[in-house]
Design an enzyme around this catalytic site. Structure first.
Site, mmCIF file in Angstrom:
data_model
loop_
_atom_site.group_PDB
_atom_site.id
_atom_site.type_symbol
_atom_site.label_atom_id
_atom_site.label_comp_id
_atom_site.label_asym_id
_atom_site.label_seq_id
_atom_site.Cartn_x
_atom_site.Cartn_y
_atom_site.Cartn_z
ATOM 1 C CE LYS A 72 24.177 -8.543 -70.446
ATOM 2 N NZ LYS A 72 23.004 -7.512 -69.935
ATOM 3 C CB CYS A 85 24.047 -3.792 -74.665
ATOM 4 S SG CYS A 85 24.132 -3.446 -73.521
HETATM 5 N N1 SAJ Z 1 14.845 -1.070 -79.680
HETATM 6 C C1 SAJ Z 1 13.530 -1.087 -80.681
HETATM 7 N N2 SAJ Z 1 12.411 -1.621 -80.436
HETATM 8 C C2 SAJ Z 1 12.244 -2.255 -79.407
HETATM 9 C C3 SAJ Z 1 13.022 -2.166 -78.034
HETATM 10 C C4 SAJ Z 1 14.293 -1.316 -78.272
HETATM 11 O O1 SAJ Z 1 14.032 -0.956 -82.167
HETATM 12 O O2 SAJ Z 1 10.592 -2.524 -79.242
HETATM 13 C C5 SAJ Z 1 16.122 -0.681 -79.893
HETATM 14 C C6 SAJ Z 1 16.479 0.552 -79.249
HETATM 15 O O3 SAJ Z 1 15.955 1.267 -79.554
HETATM 16 C C7 SAJ Z 1 17.632 0.682 -79.222
HETATM 17 C C8 SAJ Z 1 17.853 -1.199 -78.854
HETATM 18 O O4 SAJ Z 1 16.811 -1.401 -79.384
HETATM 19 O O5 SAJ Z 1 18.179 1.357 -80.380
HETATM 20 C C9 SAJ Z 1 18.647 -1.238 -77.826
HETATM 21 O O6 SAJ Z 1 17.475 -0.163 -76.487
HETATM 22 P P1 SAJ Z 1 16.962 -1.427 -75.365
HETATM 23 O O7 SAJ Z 1 16.188 -0.259 -74.902
HETATM 24 O O8 SAJ Z 1 16.367 -2.403 -76.038
HETATM 25 O O9 SAJ Z 1 17.723 -1.807 -75.138
HETATM 26 P P2 SAJ Z 1 19.507 -1.049 -73.678
HETATM 27 O O10 SAJ Z 1 20.751 -2.066 -75.208
HETATM 28 O O11 SAJ Z 1 19.580 0.083 -73.428
HETATM 29 O O12 SAJ Z 1 19.383 -2.742 -72.854
HETATM 30 C C10 SAJ Z 1 19.770 -3.593 -73.000
HETATM 31 C C11 SAJ Z 1 18.655 -4.564 -72.205
HETATM 32 N N3 SAJ Z 1 18.692 -5.761 -72.273
HETATM 33 C C12 SAJ Z 1 17.154 -5.705 -72.209
HETATM 34 O O13 SAJ Z 1 16.176 -5.620 -71.997
HETATM 35 C C13 SAJ Z 1 17.546 -8.329 -72.618
HETATM 36 C C14 SAJ Z 1 19.211 -4.322 -70.090
HETATM 37 O O14 SAJ Z 1 18.211 -4.813 -69.420
HETATM 38 C C15 SAJ Z 1 20.654 -4.636 -69.994
HETATM 39 O O15 SAJ Z 1 21.682 -4.002 -68.579
HETATM 40 C C16 SAJ Z 1 21.653 -3.777 -71.139
HETATM 41 O O16 SAJ Z 1 20.695 -4.725 -72.754
HETATM 42 C C17 SAJ Z 1 23.133 -4.628 -71.450
HETATM 43 O O17 SAJ Z 1 23.195 -3.928 -70.600
HETATM 44 O O18 SAJ Z 1 23.088 -5.136 -72.163
#
Ligand code: SAJ
Length: 433
Positions: A215, A269
Site C-alpha cells: 500500500k 493519502c
Molecule cells: N496529482 C497531480 N498530477 C497527477 C496526478 C495527481 O498533481 O498526474 C495530484 C492531484 O491533483 C492530488 C494528488 O496528486 O492533489 C493526489 O491525487 P490522486 O488522484 O493521485 O490520488 P488520491 O489521493 O485521490 O488517491 C490515491 C490513489 N493512489 C494511487 O493512485 C496509487 C488511490 O488509489 C488510493 O486508494 C488513495 O490514494 C488512498 O486512499 O491511499
C-alpha cells in the site's frame, strides 16, 4: 454464522473509505453496522443521507438504510467480521500516528469471539497489523490470537488496504484487485472469503507486512512520478517552454508515461503515506523524501508565479479557480489549491474571488482575508486575472472566447488552446489586456 446471507459485519470508521465499504457490503445482503465516534455522522447515515460527496454514494446509502441492511451507531456490537477503516495521520515530525487504529482494535476487543475475522484497511506503517494482534492478545487472554498461540487460532487477523480513487470509489471498491495479507496464511484465507463476497477484481493473498508495504509503495510510486512532472514544470518554466507540450510529446514514446504537473500534491493519502516509508528507514529513502519535498515545494513556486501575473494588473480582481485537492470532489484536505489561494488572499484580500462549485462557504482563513466566494460566470465577467488551481470539469469546459483576453495562470494545463502569451510558462512575455 448459520448462512451466508446472515453474515454480520461491523465497519469501524464511517469516513471516505468506511462508509462506501459498509454500504457496498450491505448491498450484498450482509447485516452491516457502521460505527463512528461522531454522533452527527451516525445520525446522518441512519437517516439515509451522507456526510461526504462521492459519486452515487447517496443513492446507495439511502437504499441499504431503507432495506435495513445498514445501520450506524457509536456503540460496537458483536459481529462475524470487523473492518477497521479509521484515519492514520502523521505527527509534526512526519512520524505515523496509529492511535486511532489501536483505539478501534481496543473497541473490537470488547466483543470479538471465536470464529471472527478482524481486518485492518487503514493505510498503516509496516508492522501495524501485528501490533493489533499483540494488543488483542493482551486484552483478550481468553482467545487464541494468531502469532501469539500454537495451533489453530480462535480468530483471524488480516490487513487489506483500500485502493480506491476518490470520485470512483464505488466502482473501484468492486473492480480493483485486492491484496490480502494475513498474520498467518490461514488468516489471509479467512479474509479472502469475505472480500470475495463483493470484489470482482482478483484477490491475492500474502503476509500482513508485505500487504502493508504494498500500500505504501503504491502511493509513494505515484508521489515520485508526480514530483518528476512538477520538477519538469519548474525547469520548463525557467526556459520559457510549454511543459504540457513537452509531456505530450515525450509520452508518445512507447515506454514513457509522465504524469501531470500541478500546484502541488494534496489529499490525505499521497501527501502522507510516503512519509511512513521514510520514517521506517530514513537512511535508505532519499528519493521518496525528495519527491515529497519537491511536491510540497510546488505550492510556494505556484504562489510566486501567480504573483508575477497579479503584479501586471494592479488593483484588478483576481479569480482563483478551485480549492479542492483534485478535480470534481469536495475534499479540501491537504489541498495545494487551498494553500495557494490562502497565500494570494492573505496578500490581496478583497481583490480575490474564489470559485469553488463544491464549497457552499469559504474556509475560515480565506473568509477572514476578505476574499469572496463567487460563481464561475460572475468571475468570468468581472475578473481579468484567472488562476486555475483545480481541473474541475466545469472549468475545463469554458470556451476560449470567454477567457481569450484574460491573464491566465493555468497550473493544471486544462486550456491548451489559451493563447501562449497568457500561459504560466511564458509569464515573462504576458501583456496586460
Ligand atoms: N496529482 C497531480 N498530477 C497527477 C496526478 C495527481 O498533481 O498526474 C495530484 C492531484 O491533483 C492530488 C494528488 O496528486 O492533489 C493526489 O491525487 P490522486 O488522484 O493521485 O490520488 P488520491 O489521493 O485521490 O488517491 C490515491 C490513489 N493512489 C494511487 O493512485 C496509487 C488511490 O488509489 C488510493 O486508494 C488513495 O490514494 C488512498 O486512499 O491511499
Amino acid at each position: 454464522m448459520d448462512s451466508d446471507t446472515q453474515l454480520k459485519v461491523a465497519v469501524l470508521g464511517l469516513g471516505y473509505i468506511g462508509l462506501p465499504t459498509a454500504a457496498v457490503i450491505a448491498r450484498t445482503g450482509a447485516m452491516v453496522l457502521g460505527i463512528d465516534v461522531s454522533q452527527r455522522v451516525v445520525d446522518t447515515v441512519n437517516s439515509g443521507r451522507v456526510h461526504i460527496e462521492e459519486v452515487d454514494l447517496d443513492g446507495l446509502v439511502s437504499g441499504v438504510i431503507a432495506r435495513g441492511t445498514l445501520r450506524a451507531s457509536i456503540q460496537i456490537e458483536p459481529a462475524d467480521v470487523f473492518v477497521i477503516a479509521v484515519p492514520t495521520p502523521f505527527a509534526e515530525n512526519h512520524a505515523p500516528d496509529i492511535g486511532y487504529v489501536l483505539k478501534a482494535a481496543t473497541t473490537v476487543a470488547t466483543v470479538v469471539k471465536p470464529g471472527d475475522t478482524v481486518i485492518l484497511e487503514s493505510t498503516s506503517p509496516v508492522g501495524t497489523t501485528e501490533k493489533v494482534a499483540e494488543l488483542l492478545s493482551q486484552l483478550r487472554p481468553d482467545l487464541k490470537i494468531p502469532g501469539h498461540c500454537s495451533g489453530t487460532s480462535d480468530i483471524a487477523i488480516a490487513y487489506c488496504p483500500e485502493r480506491v480513487l476518490p470520485g470512483r470509489i464505488l466502482v473501484e471498491l468492486i473492480d480493483n484487485d485486492r491484496v490480502i495479507g494475513g498474520v498467518t496464511p490461514r488468516c489471509a484465507r479467512k479474509a479472502l472469503q469475505f472480500y470475495r463476497r463483493f470484489v470482482r477484481g482478483a484477490c491475492v493473498t500474502t503476509s500482513a507486512r508485505a500487504a502493508e508495504m504494498t500500500k505504501l509503495t503504491e502511493n509513494a510510486f505515484r508521489d515520485v512520478n508526480i514530483a518528476f512532472a512538477n520538477e519538469l514544470s519548474i525547469v520548463a518554466d525557467g526556459m520559457g517552454i510549454d511543459v504540457w507540450e513537452v509531456i505530450r510529446l515525450a509520452n508518445r514514446h512507447p515506454r514513457v508515461n509522465i504524469l501531470s504537473p500541478g500546484p502541488g500534491v494534496g489529499g490525505h493519502c499521497i501527501a502522507v503515506d510516503p512519509w511512513f516509508l521514510v520514517a521506517a528507514d530514513p537512511q535508505n529513502t532519499p528519493l521518496i523524501r525528495t519527491a515529497r519535498e519537491v511536491n510540497d515545494g510546488k505550492v510556494a513556486f505556484t504562489v510566486a508565479r501567480a504573483e508575477t501575473l497579479i503584479a501586471q494588473l494592479s488593483d484588478a480582481p483576481i479569480a482563483c479557480l478551485g480549492l479542492a485537492f483534485k478535480a470534481n470532489i469536495d475534499d479540501f484536505r491537504e489541498s495545494p489549491a487551498l494553500h495557494v489561494a490562502e497565500a494570494i488572499a492573505a496578500r490581496h484580500g478583497s481583490r480575490v474571488r474564489i470559485v469553488e462549485p463544491y464549497a457552499s462557504r469559504l474556509p475560515a482563513a480565506l473568509a477572514e482575508s476578505g476574499a469572496k466566494l463567487t460563481d464561475i460566470d460572475t468571475a468570468l465577467e468581472t475578473c481579468p486575472i484567472l488562476i486555475v488551481l483545480v481541473d474541475h470539469d466545469v472549468f475545463k469546459s469554458i470556451p476560449l472566447e470567454e477567457r481569450a483576453n484574460k491573464l491566465v495562470y493555468d497550473t493544471r494545463g486544462i486550456w491548451p488552446d489559451q493563447p501562449s502569451a497568457d500561459k504560466s510558462f511564458r509569464l515573462r512575455s504576458v501583456r496586460a489586456g
